[in-house]
Write a protein that holds these residues in place. Structure first.
Motif, short mmCIF file in Angstrom:
data_model
loop_
_atom_site.label_atom_id
_atom_site.label_comp_id
_atom_site.label_asym_id
_atom_site.label_seq_id
_atom_site.Cartn_x
_atom_site.Cartn_y
_atom_site.Cartn_z
N MET A 59 0.83 -1.20 0.00
CA MET A 59 0.00 0.00 0.00
C MET A 59 0.87 1.26 0.00
O MET A 59 0.54 2.27 -0.64
N ALA A 60 1.99 1.21 0.71
CA ALA A 60 2.90 2.36 0.72
C ALA A 60 3.43 2.63 -0.69
O ALA A 60 3.56 3.79 -1.11
N LEU A 61 3.72 1.56 -1.43
CA LEU A 61 4.18 1.73 -2.81
C LEU A 61 3.07 2.28 -3.70
O LEU A 61 3.33 3.07 -4.62
N ALA A 62 1.82 1.89 -3.44
CA ALA A 62 0.70 2.42 -4.21
C ALA A 62 0.55 3.93 -3.96
O ALA A 62 0.31 4.70 -4.90
N ALA A 81 -6.78 -13.67 -2.26
CA ALA A 81 -7.69 -14.76 -1.90
C ALA A 81 -6.92 -15.91 -1.28
O ALA A 81 -5.73 -16.10 -1.52
N ASP A 82 -7.60 -16.72 -0.46
CA ASP A 82 -7.00 -17.90 0.18
C ASP A 82 -7.01 -19.03 -0.82
O ASP A 82 -7.88 -19.90 -0.80
N ARG A 83 -6.05 -18.99 -1.73
CA ARG A 83 -6.04 -19.96 -2.83
C ARG A 83 -5.13 -21.13 -2.50
O ARG A 83 -4.02 -20.96 -2.04
N SER A 84 -5.59 -22.33 -2.80
CA SER A 84 -4.81 -23.54 -2.47
C SER A 84 -3.57 -23.66 -3.34
O SER A 84 -2.64 -24.37 -3.00
N ASP A 85 -3.55 -22.96 -4.51
CA ASP A 85 -2.38 -23.08 -5.39
C ASP A 85 -1.28 -22.08 -5.02
O ASP A 85 -0.30 -21.97 -5.73
N GLY A 86 -1.48 -21.35 -3.89
CA GLY A 86 -0.47 -20.38 -3.51
C GLY A 86 -0.33 -19.29 -4.55
O GLY A 86 0.77 -18.89 -4.89
N GLY A 87 -1.46 -18.81 -5.09
CA GLY A 87 -1.46 -17.91 -6.24
C GLY A 87 -0.66 -16.64 -6.02
O GLY A 87 -0.62 -16.08 -4.92
N ARG A 88 -0.06 -16.16 -7.09
CA ARG A 88 0.69 -14.92 -7.08
C ARG A 88 0.27 -14.08 -8.29
O ARG A 88 -0.36 -14.58 -9.22
N MET A 89 0.66 -12.83 -8.26
CA MET A 89 0.22 -11.93 -9.32
C MET A 89 1.26 -10.83 -9.53
O MET A 89 2.04 -10.51 -8.64
N ASP A 90 1.24 -10.27 -10.75
CA ASP A 90 1.99 -9.06 -11.07
C ASP A 90 1.00 -7.91 -11.12
O ASP A 90 -0.09 -8.04 -11.70
N VAL A 91 1.36 -6.77 -10.56
CA VAL A 91 0.48 -5.61 -10.53
C VAL A 91 1.23 -4.41 -11.09
O VAL A 91 2.35 -4.09 -10.65
N SER A 92 0.62 -3.74 -12.09
CA SER A 92 1.16 -2.51 -12.66
C SER A 92 0.28 -1.36 -12.18
O SER A 92 -0.95 -1.44 -12.24
N MET A 93 0.91 -0.28 -11.69
CA MET A 93 0.18 0.88 -11.17
C MET A 93 0.62 2.13 -11.92
O MET A 93 1.81 2.48 -11.90
#
Length: 336
Positions: A59-62, A81-93
């Motif tokens: 949030m500080a980076l946002a 989300a509480d995902r069983s696959d240990g999901g990750r994501m890339d976010v561009s702001m």
């Protein structure tokens, strides 16, 4: 972008897209992002961006991104989300002229959890090495107690310290998948420790240093990173090198696996040996590949596995008289 009609381009995308205002409250999300958040698009409106960027540092980076002239990237961060696959994501702001923040969210494919053949081999090796290490440590302790010469006592103490370090590495390989113990690591202290170990050997090489003293600590497991450097140095000596140079530099825009780090720490181990044989150049980091008849073929494979475990990479360039193995480690973590 302020009108609903202007957002129609994002409605059908598989990529998550959102708008947040200057207080980082969601103004709008498209269906793909609403599904990732497990929330209705209308219910998301007015909520804090923390429903997506759920760690305070993100949030500080946002907040910072609102005032940056160019887009800011967060790479491989945990999905909310509480995902069983240990999901990750890339976010561009990306900041907009009206003071809003445009976000694009790419969900990453889940990592494959299958154990690699190298990891299985290493755990077997760790089991076999524990008993000899205990005997080695005990013998060094006896010598340390009986020796009057302070220099010899110091050498015995070095043997004890190395036996303890290797035993700890073996234990971590055997328990809990070998989870690393992460913390701040001063890479120059590890290089100095490496130099002490090499100079204590019967036929020590010449050692030179070419450090950038301004480099910050990296986030890692000090023992494992020392093991990488030790494997690189010993591999060079066993290949016939007489002089080693340890060089550190900052490397901008370094490619580490499938991502580009804004800044990386590069540690070069340079030797004056004959170079990597042509026949081994494509398979040098594979398990059980060695250029020596008595070699195990585990040293460089282990070094690369540890580098990747730290989000880094291991590369080399070689010609007769100069071989450079470069360890790249991300500086800072959680974003590029």
């Amino acid at each position: 972008m302020g009108e609903t009609a202007d957002r129609g381009w994002a409605e059908p995308l598989a990529t998550g897209v959102a708008l947040a205002d200057g207080q980082l409250r969601l103004r709008w999300v498209n269906p793909a992002l609403a599904e990732l958040l497990d929330i209705g698009p209308r219910s998301a409106v007015g909520q804090s961006l923390a429903v997506l960027l759920h760690r305070p540092e993100w949030m500080a980076l946002a907040h910072r991104a609102l005032h940056e002239p160019s887009p800011m990237q967060l790479r491989g961060i945990e999905a909310p989300a509480d995902r069983s696959d240990g999901g990750r994501m890339d976010v561009s702001m990306q900041p907009l002229a009206n003071g809003d923040l445009l976000l694009e969210v790419h969900a990453l494919a889940p990592a494959v959890a299958a154990e690699t053949p190298l990891s299985a081999t290493l755990r077997g090796f760790a089991h076999e090495v524990k008993n000899p290490l205990a005997g080695l440590r005990g013998a060094a302790q006896l010598l340390q107690r009986r020796l009057d010469d302070e220099q010899l006592r110091s050498l015995a103490g070095m043997v004890i310290a190395e036996a303890d370090r290797l035993a700890a590495l073996a234990n971590r390989l055997l328990r809990h998948g070998g989870a690393a113990r992460l913390g701040p690591v001063n890479i120059h202290e590890q290089l100095e420790r490496l130099g002490d170990l090499l100079l204590a050997e019967p036929a020590p090489p010449g050692i030179r240093h070419d450090y950038d003293p301004s480099l910050p600590d990296v986030h890692g497991d000090a023992d494992r990173l020392l093991q990488v450097l030790l494997n690189l140095a010993r591999n060079a000596i066993e290949a016939g090198a007489r002089t080693l140079t340890f060089r550190t530099r900052a490397e901008p825009s370094a490619r580490l696996g499938d991502r580009v780090a804004r800044m990386a720490l590069r540690v070069d181990v340079i030797d004056d040996g004959p170079g990597v044989p042509e026949a081994l150049r494509d398979t040098l980091f594979e398990p059980l590949v060695s250029g020596r008849p008595d070699g195990s073929g585990l040293g460089l494979a282990l070094a690369r596995e540890i580098a990747r475990e730290h989000g880094g990479e291991l590369r080399y360039a070689s010609r007769p008289g100069e071989t450079v193995f470069s360890l790249y480690l991300p500086m800072g973590h959680g974003h590029d």
